[in-house]
Scaffold this motif. Structure first.
Motif, PDB file in Angstrom:
ATOM      1  N   UNK A 402      -5.160 -29.052  14.831  1.00  0.00           N
ATOM      2  CA  UNK A 402      -3.896 -29.615  15.280  1.00  0.00           C
ATOM      3  C   UNK A 402      -3.567 -30.953  14.616  1.00  0.00           C
ATOM      4  N   UNK A 403      -2.346 -31.094  14.172  1.00  0.00           N
ATOM      5  CA  UNK A 403      -1.833 -32.368  13.643  1.00  0.00           C
ATOM      6  C   UNK A 403      -2.695 -32.947  12.526  1.00  0.00           C
ATOM      7  N   UNK A 404      -3.320 -32.063  11.737  1.00  0.00           N
ATOM      8  CA  UNK A 404      -4.131 -32.519  10.621  1.00  0.00           C
ATOM      9  C   UNK A 404      -5.551 -32.906  10.997  1.00  0.00           C
ATOM     10  N   UNK A 405      -5.942 -32.672  12.252  1.00  0.00           N
ATOM     11  CA  UNK A 405      -7.301 -33.006  12.692  1.00  0.00           C
ATOM     12  C   UNK A 405      -8.310 -32.003  12.140  1.00  0.00           C
ATOM     13  N   UNK A 406      -9.595 -32.322  12.309  1.00  0.00           N
ATOM     14  CA  UNK A 406     -10.680 -31.440  11.879  1.00  0.00           C
ATOM     15  C   UNK A 406     -11.362 -30.860  13.108  1.00  0.00           C
ATOM     16  N   UNK A 407     -11.548 -29.532  13.118  1.00  0.00           N
ATOM     17  CA  UNK A 407     -12.212 -28.859  14.230  1.00  0.00           C
ATOM     18  C   UNK A 407     -13.606 -28.410  13.805  1.00  0.00           C
ATOM     19  N   UNK A 408     -14.597 -28.713  14.642  1.00  0.00           N
ATOM     20  CA  UNK A 408     -15.935 -28.131  14.493  1.00  0.00           C
ATOM     21  C   UNK A 408     -16.067 -27.094  15.603  1.00  0.00           C
ATOM     22  N   UNK A 409     -15.999 -25.852  15.213  1.00  0.00           N
ATOM     23  CA  UNK A 409     -16.026 -24.745  16.174  1.00  0.00           C
ATOM     24  C   UNK A 409     -17.470 -24.282  16.361  1.00  0.00           C
ATOM     25  N   UNK A 410     -18.070 -24.696  17.462  1.00  0.00           N
ATOM     26  CA  UNK A 410     -19.431 -24.269  17.806  1.00  0.00           C
ATOM     27  C   UNK A 410     -19.394 -23.533  19.144  1.00  0.00           C
ATOM     28  N   UNK A 411     -18.377 -22.670  19.260  1.00  0.00           N
ATOM     29  CA  UNK A 411     -18.045 -22.091  20.557  1.00  0.00           C
ATOM     30  C   UNK A 411     -18.996 -20.986  20.994  1.00  0.00           C
ATOM     31  N   UNK A 412     -19.693 -20.355  20.052  1.00  0.00           N
ATOM     32  CA  UNK A 412     -20.417 -19.142  20.437  1.00  0.00           C
ATOM     33  C   UNK A 412     -21.834 -19.424  20.936  1.00  0.00           C
ATOM     34  N   UNK A 413     -22.099 -19.096  22.184  1.00  0.00           N
ATOM     35  CA  UNK A 413     -23.449 -18.984  22.707  1.00  0.00           C
ATOM     36  C   UNK A 413     -24.308 -20.219  22.449  1.00  0.00           C
ATOM     37  N   UNK A 414     -23.912 -21.320  23.018  1.00  0.00           N
ATOM     38  CA  UNK A 414     -24.632 -22.566  22.818  1.00  0.00           C
ATOM     39  C   UNK A 414     -26.010 -22.533  23.482  1.00  0.00           C
ATOM     40  N   UNK A 415     -26.920 -23.347  22.987  1.00  0.00           N
ATOM     41  CA  UNK A 415     -28.272 -23.433  23.519  1.00  0.00           C
ATOM     42  C   UNK A 415     -28.698 -24.891  23.576  1.00  0.00           C
TER      43      UNK A 415
END
Length: 526
Positions: A402-415
């Motif tokens: 969004x709005x030029x931001x950076x996303x770190x997608x670590x959404x799957x199955x965290x531990x």
């Protein structure tokens, strides 16, 4: 009155099936196990459920009374009952559509709907043929309280599903046995198995025609689907990810794939709600090692993990880690741009670079490299493949947002270990505004509070804004934050991901990095 009976039964029949949508969604998310489905329902049980049961019972009685009385004033009661079921059906379907993880309409789900519809149809038809309001009342109860209809459909379909699964499993086994010379590598672990599988598949594809189980296909039927759908005559190596939530799950996977090599990436406090204790987790992961040993094969074990190291005796083993192992990752450096380190083995060493984020991925790469070296790949082939590996979807995957931001997608199955490493990666973005959005960790048993509290404390040390999702999940995270000097006006407690978006959207700009840490399925968002 017969026409009202027919019309009411048909309407109730339709709504009873629609009201099962949400229940089947939760049943699917709980792997079709009644015990897990019941635990989900019991955990979220509230006064609203008590009211629903009360209305279902009273409505059933009213339905019987109405259909056995020809007085015109009772027709209004039938209309009210139908409107109530319409509302329930809408809520059921809408809840699924707006969920994080929607119901996947597989062949099994279709069969569940057929079973539910068959039960409802039998009641409706009997009520019409026998002109009996008793069956109509029972049908209304099942529509108003679809949990019972769901359990009935599950009970009917369970033996049928077992027979169907047995047929497909036997067919998959025959396909594997027909492939002479096929090397089968099992990959398991409390965490890191999916990433390691993907990395290994990419490296081995430099020399061999390699098949890996897609996405998170790590159950017996996931293996069966992969074998029957994707195994080709030219396939030389099959890398099979093996997941487990209870003792015997890995053995069940091994009975299908029958691996001759294996990797155990980690043993930790994952799924303790179903395993019970860490000793059971360990013995379950080593069911892979037991099968590989039986087949005269070799295991590749993470010696940075003390539980794995302590159980390694008695197996033909190649160890890997950051120290005191056969294959080690040394001189590790990592940043927001990726990893760089040396892989040291008995015949020399070589440098690798990767776009993957997080120090834990150095171990995943080293595990894959150890297997590749054993299978005859050169250092140059391995280094080249590692440099070309793309970030794995939803696992520290970096992308524009969004709005030029950076996303770190670590959404799957965290531990527990992975989530802390993800926050450390977030901390590497010097000079940028850092935001974390997380509902915390689940299925950790008695360790769940402690692990979430630790996550909250580390997030407070790294982040500028913290957004905690799920009113029944955020307490331990909040406690961790409160043990620091984190400004409370920067701590946001929201009930849903949609609410979280409303919070971080105005905060995002090109100087912002946002971490999505663990995306809980809806069975935990009660």
């Amino acid at each position: 009155m017969i026409y009202y009976l027919i019309g009411f039964n048909i309407i109730t029949l339709i709504f009873s099936v629609l009201c099962c949508v949400r229940q089947f969604q939760m049943l699917q998310q709980n792997s079709y196990f009644f015990s897990r489905y019941f635990r989900w329902y019991k955990t979220g049980f509230s006064r609203r459920d008590v009211l629903a049961i009360f209305i279902a019972v009273v409505g059933a009685v009213l339905c019987f009374t109405t259909l056995t009385n020809s007085h015109s004033s009772y027709k209004l009661a039938l209309a009210v009952l139908c409107l109530y079921l319409l509302k329930n059906a809408f809520v059921s379907v809408h809840a699924n559509k707006t969920s994080i993880k929607r119901l996947v309409v597989t062949a099994r789900v279709k069969r569940m709907f057929i079973a539910a519809a068959a039960i409802a149809t039998i009641l409706a038809v009997l009520g019409i043929i026998l002109k009996s309001a008793v069956f109509s009342a029972i049908l209304f109860f099942l529509a108003a309280f679809p949990q019972v209809l769901t359990v009935l459909a599950l009970g009917i379909m369970t033996p049928i599903e077992k027979s169907i699964a047995k047929y497909y499993i036997n067919d998959a086994k025959k396909l594997l046995k027909s492939k002479k010379g096929l090397k089968i590598i099992g990959v398991t672990g409390s965490y890191g198995k999916t990433s390691t599988k993907v990395i290994l598949g990419r490296i081995l594809s430099e020399r061999y025609n390699t098949l890996i189980t897609p996405e998170n296909y790590n159950t017996p039927m996931g293996l069966v689907i992969t074998i029957r759908k994707y195994l080709k005559p030219q396939t030389e190596i099959f890398v099979a990810e093996m997941g487990a939530k209870r003792k015997g799950d890995i053995k069940e996977d091994c009975d299908i794939a029958d691996p001759t090599m294996g990797i155990i990436t980690s043993v930790g406090p994952q799924h303790l709600e179903t395993f019970g204790n860490i000793e059971t987790v360990t013995s379950t992961k080593f069911e892979l090692a037991d099968r590989v040993k039986q087949n005269g094969g070799k295991m590749f074990l993470n010696f940075d993990n003390e539980l794995i190291k302590d159980h390694a005796d008695g197996y033909s083993t190649v160890s890997y880690g950051t120290q005191n192992a056969d294959v080690t990752a040394q001189n590790i450096t990592y940043s927001a741009d990726g990893l760089s380190f040396d892989i040291v083995h008995k015949n020399g060493s070589f440098k690798v670079t990767s776009k993957l984020l997080g120090q834990h991925n150095a171990l995943n790469i080293t595990a894959a490299a150890a297997v590749a070296l054993d299978l005859g790949l050169t250092e140059q082939e391995i280094a080249f493949a590692v440099s070309k590996i793309k970030p794995i979807e939803h696992r520290l995957e970096m992308k524009a947002y969004l709005n030029g931001s950076t996303l770190i997608d670590d959404a799957y199955n965290s531990n527990p270990e992975g989530c802390l490493e993800a926050v450390r990666v977030l901390g590497r973005f010097d000079g940028m505004k850092k935001i974390i959005v997380t509902p915390g960790l689940v299925e950790l048993g008695e360790k769940e509070y402690e692990c979430n509290k630790t996550l909250g404390k580390l997030a407070a040390e790294v982040c500028d804004e913290i957004i905690l999702v799920g009113k029944n999940r955020w307490k331990p995270l909040e406690d961790g934050v409160h043990e620091t000097r984190f400004p409370l006006d920067k701590l946001h407690l929201v009930e849903s991901f949609k609410d979280a978006v409303d919070v971080f959207r105005p905060l995002c700009d090109k100087n912002t990095v946002i971490l999505f840490e663990n995306d809980l399925p809806d069975n935990y968002l009660n």
